[in-house]
Motif scaffolding. Structure first.
Motif, PDB file in Angstrom:
ATOM      1  N   VAL A 230       4.209  -3.084  -1.648  1.00 25.51           N
ATOM      2  CA  VAL A 230       4.091  -4.479  -2.099  1.00 25.51           C
ATOM      3  C   VAL A 230       5.171  -5.330  -1.437  1.00 25.51           C
ATOM      4  O   VAL A 230       4.903  -6.409  -0.880  1.00 25.51           O
ATOM      5  CB  VAL A 230       4.195  -4.566  -3.633  1.00 25.51           C
ATOM      6  CG1 VAL A 230       4.341  -6.027  -4.071  1.00 25.51           C
ATOM      7  CG2 VAL A 230       2.972  -3.953  -4.292  1.00 25.51           C
TER       8      VAL A 230
ATOM      9  N   CYS B  19      -2.605  -5.428  -0.757  1.00 21.69           N
ATOM     10  CA  CYS B  19      -1.619  -6.467  -0.434  1.00 21.69           C
ATOM     11  C   CYS B  19      -1.854  -7.031   0.961  1.00 21.69           C
ATOM     12  O   CYS B  19      -1.695  -8.241   1.186  1.00 21.69           O
ATOM     13  CB  CYS B  19      -0.209  -5.902  -0.540  1.00 21.69           C
ATOM     14  SG  CYS B  19       0.268  -5.425  -2.211  1.00 21.69           S
TER      15      CYS B  19
ATOM     16  N   SER C 158      -0.296   4.880  -2.929  1.00 25.20           N
ATOM     17  CA  SER C 158       0.626   3.942  -2.269  1.00 25.20           C
ATOM     18  C   SER C 158      -0.071   3.165  -1.165  1.00 25.20           C
ATOM     19  O   SER C 158       0.099   1.941  -1.048  1.00 25.20           O
ATOM     20  CB  SER C 158       1.829   4.700  -1.703  1.00 25.20           C
ATOM     21  OG  SER C 158       2.522   5.382  -2.715  1.00 25.20           O
TER      22      SER C 158
ATOM     23  N   SER D 162      -3.309   2.646  -0.855  1.00 32.44           N
ATOM     24  CA  SER D 162      -4.338   1.755  -1.397  1.00 32.44           C
ATOM     25  C   SER D 162      -3.698   0.445  -1.854  1.00 32.44           C
ATOM     26  O   SER D 162      -4.275  -0.637  -1.673  1.00 32.44           O
ATOM     27  CB  SER D 162      -5.072   2.433  -2.553  1.00 32.44           C
ATOM     28  OG  SER D 162      -4.208   2.660  -3.655  1.00 32.44           O
ATOM     29  N   VAL D 163      -2.481   0.521  -2.419  1.00 34.49           N
ATOM     30  CA  VAL D 163      -1.727  -0.689  -2.765  1.00 34.49           C
ATOM     31  C   VAL D 163      -1.428  -1.485  -1.505  1.00 34.49           C
ATOM     32  O   VAL D 163      -1.549  -2.720  -1.479  1.00 34.49           O
ATOM     33  CB  VAL D 163      -0.420  -0.323  -3.496  1.00 34.49           C
ATOM     34  CG1 VAL D 163       0.476  -1.549  -3.666  1.00 34.49           C
ATOM     35  CG2 VAL D 163      -0.725   0.287  -4.861  1.00 34.49           C
ATOM     36  N   HIS D 164      -1.053  -0.780  -0.443  1.00 34.19           N
ATOM     37  CA  HIS D 164      -0.769  -1.445   0.824  1.00 34.19           C
ATOM     38  C   HIS D 164      -1.961  -2.246   1.320  1.00 34.19           C
ATOM     39  O   HIS D 164      -1.830  -3.406   1.730  1.00 34.19           O
ATOM     40  CB  HIS D 164      -0.385  -0.409   1.879  1.00 34.19           C
ATOM     41  CG  HIS D 164      -0.602  -0.861   3.285  1.00 34.19           C
ATOM     42  ND1 HIS D 164      -1.717  -0.501   4.009  1.00 34.19           N
ATOM     43  CD2 HIS D 164       0.129  -1.670   4.087  1.00 34.19           C
ATOM     44  CE1 HIS D 164      -1.653  -1.061   5.201  1.00 34.19           C
ATOM     45  NE2 HIS D 164      -0.557  -1.774   5.279  1.00 34.19           N
TER      46      HIS D 164
ATOM     47  N   GLY E 269       4.308   2.481  -4.507  1.00 31.69           N
ATOM     48  CA  GLY E 269       3.545   1.241  -4.600  1.00 31.69           C
ATOM     49  C   GLY E 269       4.421   0.019  -4.404  1.00 31.69           C
ATOM     50  O   GLY E 269       4.048  -0.926  -3.703  1.00 31.69           O
TER      51      GLY E 269
END
Length: 520
Positions: free
Chosen positions: A328, A462, A455, A457-459, A324
């Motif tokens: 970010v 952001c 990971s 989904s965090v991308h 993650g």
């Protein structure tokens, strides 16, 4: 991962007549840690349990000798399978570029021209679909395996392209873009997992960069095909119909590719896994690889499906945090922002065609991806990522200097061009491809799908935030201040990579996983 991690904004951006900083102009409309111990692997202890290294005097498999010279072709058996999988990234790149120019024609024909919120919504609905697709991919891979997941995922990709091409209303184009985003979200998670699990250890990095190269080629093709859209207001429909063709090719091609041997072992198909390993990695690798994989499965349990709550347990929590955090840092290091302003930077030196400027950017990204394919398995992931972010930081500060320094205006513009191309090249050589590759390498076999889903989904979150806030920040603080922030994040990313990442080059996934478990 890759420029594949970047979503282009709708262009052209409309400008006001006054500059907000030297060499740049204000857009008129709005478009849409905590401390952890250093993750150092106990390589020697792992090697005692997993004998993955050959004696130095042994020749690696698939090495052909001729006239006292050797040519290493160990990558060749797995190359066609990885190439077919990379067709997914070609589609991703194509769908990134397909909206770059025609958005104005689409808005005019479908009745929302001049409404920047709706234009931004048409673009951002893609990210919403990708977010959902990323979250669902881990469960799909656990149940279906990689091959079937690839084929199932072509359904929204093909339908989304066709629906977008025949759209006669805003709702229809939104539905088409959402379906495409759903398919892309699955594929961005799936491709790195598949490549990491079928590629031989010594070539995993180089073969992993094919996904980045596929994305670059997709962007370049869509930008080239988008040139007629400047003169034909209905050409955008043809571009979407063309996007359905690679989906059909991917569906057919996956019939002839292999399944991940690690997934086959997890579901009990040992004989099939042995056949895959023998065909792709060589006869000498079969017994050792099967023994290692079964050892890991025995430690993890025989249940194929992992649970999301397992990401809160060690060592999975560390890898999830790193995955993650890498995305970010990648997104807030400013790749979207640089692309937003790249066409304006080129305009300042006389390149008025937005498509041509984007093509320069695409070719630079492609050149960086080619370099990454060579350096990934020679220099290693960690060193490449550190060098990449450090180069991105230097490029950002070079652009800031060009914007704020009282030097000759033409020289300032040219310096901005140099900094922009340097930034994109250094991104493509490390921060793009390494991020997507090293996360599945660090993940355990059991939780690899879930960690990758988290990971990415965090991308996407952001990615959306940068697209939403970037122009507002530029308007409030100026380009120089925002780019200085991007440079600072790039420096922070360099430090993060140095302290939190380990080198995975030349080590089997099982060796890495065992090392992580010994760390607990």
């Amino acid at each position: 991962m890759w420029l594949a991690t970047v979503l282009h904004p709708p262009v052209p951006l409309f400008l006001t007549s006054h500059p907000c900083a030297k060499g740049f102009h204000k857009p008129q409309t709005f478009r849409f840690g905590f401390p952890l111990p250093s993750l150092k692997l106990r390589v020697s202890a792992a090697k005692k349990q997993l004998q993955t290294r050959r004696p130095d005097k042994e020749d690696p498999p698939n090495q052909v000798k001729d006239n006292d010279q050797s040519s290493d072709v160990g990558w060749l058996p797995s190359f066609p399978h990885v190439l077919v999988a990379s067709m997914s990234n070609f589609l991703f790149g194509y769908h990134i570029g397909v909206m770059n120019g025609p958005i104005v024609s689409i808005a005019r024909e479908l009745g929302f021209e001049g409404d920047p919120i709706l234009e931004g919504f048409v673009v951002s609905i893609f990210i919403a679909g990708a977010f959902i697709g990323s979250l669902s991919c881990g469960s799909l891979v656990d149940k279906l395996g990689c091959r079937r997941t690839f084929q199932v995922d072509t359904i929204p990709l093909i339908l989304g392209a066709i629906v977008s091409g025949q759209a006669n209303s805003l709702n229809e184009i939104l539905l088409g873009r959402f379906l495409v985003g759903l398919g892309i979200g699955v594929n961005t998670v799936l491709v790195p997992i598949y490549i990491s699990e079928v590629a031989p250890t010594n070539y995993r990095g180089s073969l992993g960069t094919l996904s980045q190269i596929g994305t670059c080629l997709g962007i370049i093709l869509s930008l080239c095909l988008g040139i007629p859209a400047e003169h034909d207001p209905h050409w955008w429909r043809t571009m979407f119909y063309i996007a359905s063709v690679p989906g059909f090719i991917l569906t057919l091609g996956m019939q002839f590719t292999v399944e991940s041997p690690r997934w086959l072992c997890r579901v009990g198909n040992i004989k099939d896994a042995e056949t895959v390993i023998r065909n792709l990695w060589g006869d000498s690798e079969v017994d050792k690889a099967i023994e290692e994989i079964q050892s890991i499965i025995k430690n993890d349990g025989t249940d194929v499906n992992s649970r999301w709550l397992e990401l809160l347990e060690e060592p999975h929590s560390r890898v999830a945090f790193i995955g993650g955090a890498l995305f970010v840092l990648q997104q807030f290091a400013g790749i979207n922002g640089v692309l937003y302003f790249s066409s304006l930077t080129f305009q300042d030196v006389g390149i008025s065609s937005g498509a041509l400027a984007s093509l320069f950017v695409g070719l630079t990204n492609f050149a960086g991806a080619l370099c990454a394919s060579y350096f990934m398995d020679t220099q290693g992931r960690k060193r490449l990522l550190i060098g990449s972010y450090f180069g991105m930081a230097i490029s950002m500060f070079l652009i800031v200097f060009a914007i704020n320094s009282p030097i000759d205006e033409d020289f300032s513009h040219n310096l901005s061009i140099l900094g922009t191309l340097m930034y994109i090249f250094t991104f493509a050589i490390g921060a793009g491809p390494v991020t997507g590759l090293i996360i599945p390498e660090l993940s355990s076999s059991r939780t690899r799908g879930k960690i990758m889903s988290f990971s990415f989904s965090v991308h996407w979150v952001c990615n959306f935030m940068v697209g939403l806030l970037f122009l507002e920040l530029v308007e409030r603080f100026g380009v120089g201040a925002v780019y200085a922030g991007f440079g600072s994040v790039s420096l922070a990313s360099t430090i993060f990579a140095y302290y939190f990442l380990v080198e995975t080059k030349g080590r089997s996934l099982e060796e890495i996983e065992m090392s992580l478990k010994l760390k607990r």
